[in-house]
Design a protein around this motif. Structure first.
Motif, PDB file in Angstrom:
ATOM      1  N   ASN A   7      23.875  40.773  33.969  1.00 48.23           N
ATOM      2  CA  ASN A   7      25.338  40.979  34.630  1.00 48.23           C
ATOM      3  C   ASN A   7      24.850  40.620  36.332  1.00 48.23           C
ATOM      4  N   ARG A   8      25.351  39.533  37.058  1.00 48.03           N
ATOM      5  CA  ARG A   8      25.155  39.566  38.330  1.00 48.03           C
ATOM      6  C   ARG A   8      26.403  39.716  39.310  1.00 48.03           C
ATOM      7  N   LEU A   9      27.732  40.071  38.337  1.00 49.98           N
ATOM      8  CA  LEU A   9      28.688  40.145  39.190  1.00 49.98           C
ATOM      9  C   LEU A   9      29.517  41.528  39.175  1.00 49.98           C
ATOM     10  N   ASN A  10      29.470  42.344  37.880  1.00 49.01           N
ATOM     11  CA  ASN A  10      29.972  43.569  37.694  1.00 49.01           C
ATOM     12  C   ASN A  10      29.339  44.373  36.663  1.00 49.01           C
ATOM     13  N   ASP A  11      29.864  45.533  36.201  1.00 49.17           N
ATOM     14  CA  ASP A  11      29.288  46.501  35.370  1.00 49.17           C
ATOM     15  C   ASP A  11      29.768  46.267  33.997  1.00 49.17           C
ATOM     16  N   LEU A  12      30.595  45.400  33.804  1.00 44.55           N
ATOM     17  CA  LEU A  12      31.271  45.400  32.522  1.00 44.55           C
ATOM     18  C   LEU A  12      30.300  44.674  31.157  1.00 44.55           C
ATOM     19  N   ASP A  13      30.747  45.274  30.114  1.00 44.80           N
ATOM     20  CA  ASP A  13      29.844  44.712  29.022  1.00 44.80           C
ATOM     21  C   ASP A  13      30.574  43.275  28.656  1.00 44.80           C
ATOM     22  N   GLY A  14      29.962  42.658  27.639  1.00 46.82           N
ATOM     23  CA  GLY A  14      30.588  41.255  27.323  1.00 46.82           C
ATOM     24  C   GLY A  14      31.793  41.360  26.581  1.00 46.82           C
ATOM     25  N   ARG A  15      32.288  42.335  25.798  1.00 49.92           N
ATOM     26  CA  ARG A  15      33.717  42.493  25.406  1.00 49.92           C
ATOM     27  C   ARG A  15      34.596  42.607  26.487  1.00 49.92           C
ATOM     28  N   GLU A  16      34.337  43.612  27.367  1.00 50.74           N
ATOM     29  CA  GLU A  16      35.147  43.694  28.528  1.00 50.74           C
ATOM     30  C   GLU A  16      35.350  42.552  29.515  1.00 50.74           C
ATOM     31  N   TRP A  17      34.305  41.828  29.681  1.00 50.86           N
ATOM     32  CA  TRP A  17      34.271  40.525  30.511  1.00 50.86           C
ATOM     33  C   TRP A  17      35.265  39.585  29.635  1.00 50.86           C
ATOM     34  N   LEU A  18      34.998  39.352  28.415  1.00 52.09           N
ATOM     35  CA  LEU A  18      35.760  38.217  27.735  1.00 52.09           C
ATOM     36  C   LEU A  18      37.332  38.810  27.852  1.00 52.09           C
ATOM     37  N   TYR A  19      37.714  39.788  27.427  1.00 56.27           N
ATOM     38  CA  TYR A  19      39.022  40.168  27.573  1.00 56.27           C
ATOM     39  C   TYR A  19      39.652  40.125  28.928  1.00 56.27           C
ATOM     40  N   TRP A  20      38.966  40.027  29.938  1.00 58.52           N
ATOM     41  CA  TRP A  20      39.543  39.900  31.292  1.00 58.52           C
ATOM     42  C   TRP A  20      39.610  38.558  31.665  1.00 58.52           C
ATOM     43  N   THR A  21      39.299  37.474  30.782  1.00 61.95           N
ATOM     44  CA  THR A  21      39.212  35.956  31.307  1.00 61.95           C
ATOM     45  C   THR A  21      40.589  35.627  30.667  1.00 61.95           C
ATOM     46  N   ASP A  22      41.277  36.297  29.942  1.00 57.37           N
ATOM     47  CA  ASP A  22      42.686  35.728  29.485  1.00 57.37           C
ATOM     48  C   ASP A  22      43.376  35.476  30.623  1.00 57.37           C
ATOM     49  N   THR A  23      44.189  34.401  30.420  1.00 55.42           N
ATOM     50  CA  THR A  23      44.945  33.934  31.774  1.00 55.42           C
ATOM     51  C   THR A  23      46.332  34.758  31.802  1.00 55.42           C
ATOM     52  N   LEU A  24      46.756  35.239  30.707  1.00 58.30           N
ATOM     53  CA  LEU A  24      47.926  35.960  30.598  1.00 58.30           C
ATOM     54  C   LEU A  24      47.456  37.634  30.894  1.00 58.30           C
ATOM     55  N   TYR A  25      48.244  38.432  31.819  1.00 57.95           N
ATOM     56  CA  TYR A  25      47.822  39.922  32.252  1.00 57.95           C
ATOM     57  C   TYR A  25      48.923  40.484  31.925  1.00 57.95           C
ATOM     58  N   ILE A  26      49.156  41.080  31.060  1.00 55.26           N
ATOM     59  CA  ILE A  26      50.298  41.907  30.753  1.00 55.26           C
ATOM     60  C   ILE A  26      50.125  43.219  31.015  1.00 55.26           C
ATOM     61  N   THR A  27      50.469  44.099  31.942  1.00 57.67           N
ATOM     62  CA  THR A  27      50.192  45.593  31.859  1.00 57.67           C
ATOM     63  C   THR A  27      51.342  46.474  31.787  1.00 57.67           C
ATOM     64  N   ALA A  28      51.203  47.571  31.558  1.00 56.58           N
ATOM     65  CA  ALA A  28      52.298  48.492  31.534  1.00 56.58           C
ATOM     66  C   ALA A  28      52.086  50.057  32.188  1.00 56.58           C
ATOM     67  N   TYR A  29      51.526  49.863  33.569  1.00 59.55           N
ATOM     68  CA  TYR A  29      51.231  51.090  34.492  1.00 59.55           C
ATOM     69  C   TYR A  29      52.567  51.750  34.889  1.00 59.55           C
ATOM     70  N   PRO A  30      53.055  52.914  34.445  1.00 59.88           N
ATOM     71  CA  PRO A  30      54.347  53.573  35.243  1.00 59.88           C
ATOM     72  C   PRO A  30      53.710  53.899  36.402  1.00 59.88           C
ATOM     73  N   PRO A  31      54.915  54.351  37.355  1.00 59.17           N
ATOM     74  CA  PRO A  31      54.596  54.838  38.786  1.00 59.17           C
ATOM     75  C   PRO A  31      53.711  56.055  38.603  1.00 59.17           C
ATOM     76  N   ASP A  32      52.646  56.112  39.641  1.00 59.47           N
ATOM     77  CA  ASP A  32      51.951  57.059  39.518  1.00 59.47           C
ATOM     78  C   ASP A  32      52.198  58.300  40.414  1.00 59.47           C
ATOM     79  N   ALA A  33      51.417  59.209  40.732  1.00 58.55           N
ATOM     80  CA  ALA A  33      51.817  60.236  41.747  1.00 58.55           C
ATOM     81  C   ALA A  33      52.328  59.897  42.987  1.00 58.55           C
ATOM     82  N   THR A  34      51.245  58.793  43.476  1.00 58.04           N
ATOM     83  CA  THR A  34      51.489  58.429  44.816  1.00 58.04           C
ATOM     84  C   THR A  34      52.754  57.399  45.230  1.00 58.04           C
ATOM     85  N   HIS A  35      53.474  57.153  44.113  1.00 58.37           N
ATOM     86  CA  HIS A  35      54.563  56.047  44.208  1.00 58.37           C
ATOM     87  C   HIS A  35      55.685  56.465  45.068  1.00 58.37           C
TER      88      HIS A  35
END
Length: 281
Positions: A7-35
């Protein structure tokens, strides 16, 4: 038997790499303590999202640069991801907010907590923020000295509410500062200024590494402006290869839909941003 693929780019395994190649990226992070501090800026991003991007495009310990650092979302994401970071910001208001966060917060248990709540056991937020014009500050960096550039630039001219003044916070430009990219008088000059910055980014970036830009599209004067793809084309013209886009939306902080021209004509509620992925080849 063939050896294990390096892996020349990052520290991810193959499963994590594959997941992040999805062109739809839907997250649900609520405001954190610094918000509560960061929300004074109208275009801050969840540090957790920035950390995910940083983990894909760098290895632990590598240097991440954000030339439009704002209140430091990329630098905070880099701290969560265990990467070194450097940010440039024109407006001293936003630099002060980031430095207040550095002073008052630490990372404990993978999240930001107030220093007094952790009995001094948290990890410091050590990303460096420099105040000034990013073009001039970029010129001070050595060539091929940065592992990744991850940034959320201003989105161009006339950025403000039209008809729904209370819908969101548009406090992101720097009044009376000629170097503010968001104060460009028209789209053409905005893209030309961005190209000047892009050339310097290309110079300081390692070969084979990535420029990642978060850019929202616009709706102006009755027409959809695909600003993300216009920016990508501008970066192509200075030498980057356009490698792809992820369509990102954070459900937890997405603003409510507004009845633009309801029962009259179609006007979109733009609830996503484009994550443009460009590579120096």
């Amino acid at each position: 038997m063939p050896g294990k693929l390096q892996n020349r780019l990052n520290d991810l395994d193959g499963r994590e790499w594959l997941y992040w190649t999805d062109t739809l990226y839907i997250t649900a992070y609520p405001p954190d303590a610094t918000h509560p501090l960061r929300k004074k800026h109208g275009a801050m991003k969840p540090p957790e999202v920035m950390a995910e991007i940083i983990r894909f495009f760098t290895k632990r310990g590598e240097l991440v640069l954000d030339p439009f650092a704002g209140v430091g979302g990329t630098l905070l994401g880099a701290a969560l991801a265990g990467r070194a970071s450097l940010g440039f910001e024109l407006d001293p208001r936003w630099v002060d907010i980031y430095r207040t966060i550095q002073r008052d917060f630490v990372i404990a248990g993978g999240v930001f907590r107030r220093r007094e709540e952790t009995a001094s056991t948290g990890t410091e937020i050590d990303g460096e923020m420099r105040q000034g014009d990013c073009l001039e500050l970029l010129r001070q960096l050595e060539g091929e000295s940065v592992a990744a550039v991850i940034t959320d630039p201003p989105y161009g001219i006339n950025h403000g509410a039209r008809g729904f003044p209370g819908e969101t916070n548009f406090n992101m430009t720097s009044p009376r500062r000629s170097g503010d990219l968001g104060q460009a008088p028209d789209l053409e000059s905005f893209l030309a200024r961005l190209q000047d910055i892009g050339r310097e980014i290309h110079r300081v970036l390692w070969p084979g590494r990535y420029l990642v830009m978060l850019v929202g599209d616009r709706y102006q004067e009755g027409e959809y402006v695909p600003l993300g793809f216009l920016v990508a084309e501008a970066m192509r013209q200075v030498g980057f290869k356009f490698k792809g886009v992820k369509i990102w939306s954070n459900k937890a902080t997405r603003r409510p839909l507004k009845p633009y021209a309801v029962k009259s004509v179609f006007v979109p509620n733009i609830t996503h941003q484009n994550i443009l992925i460009l590579r120096k080849e």
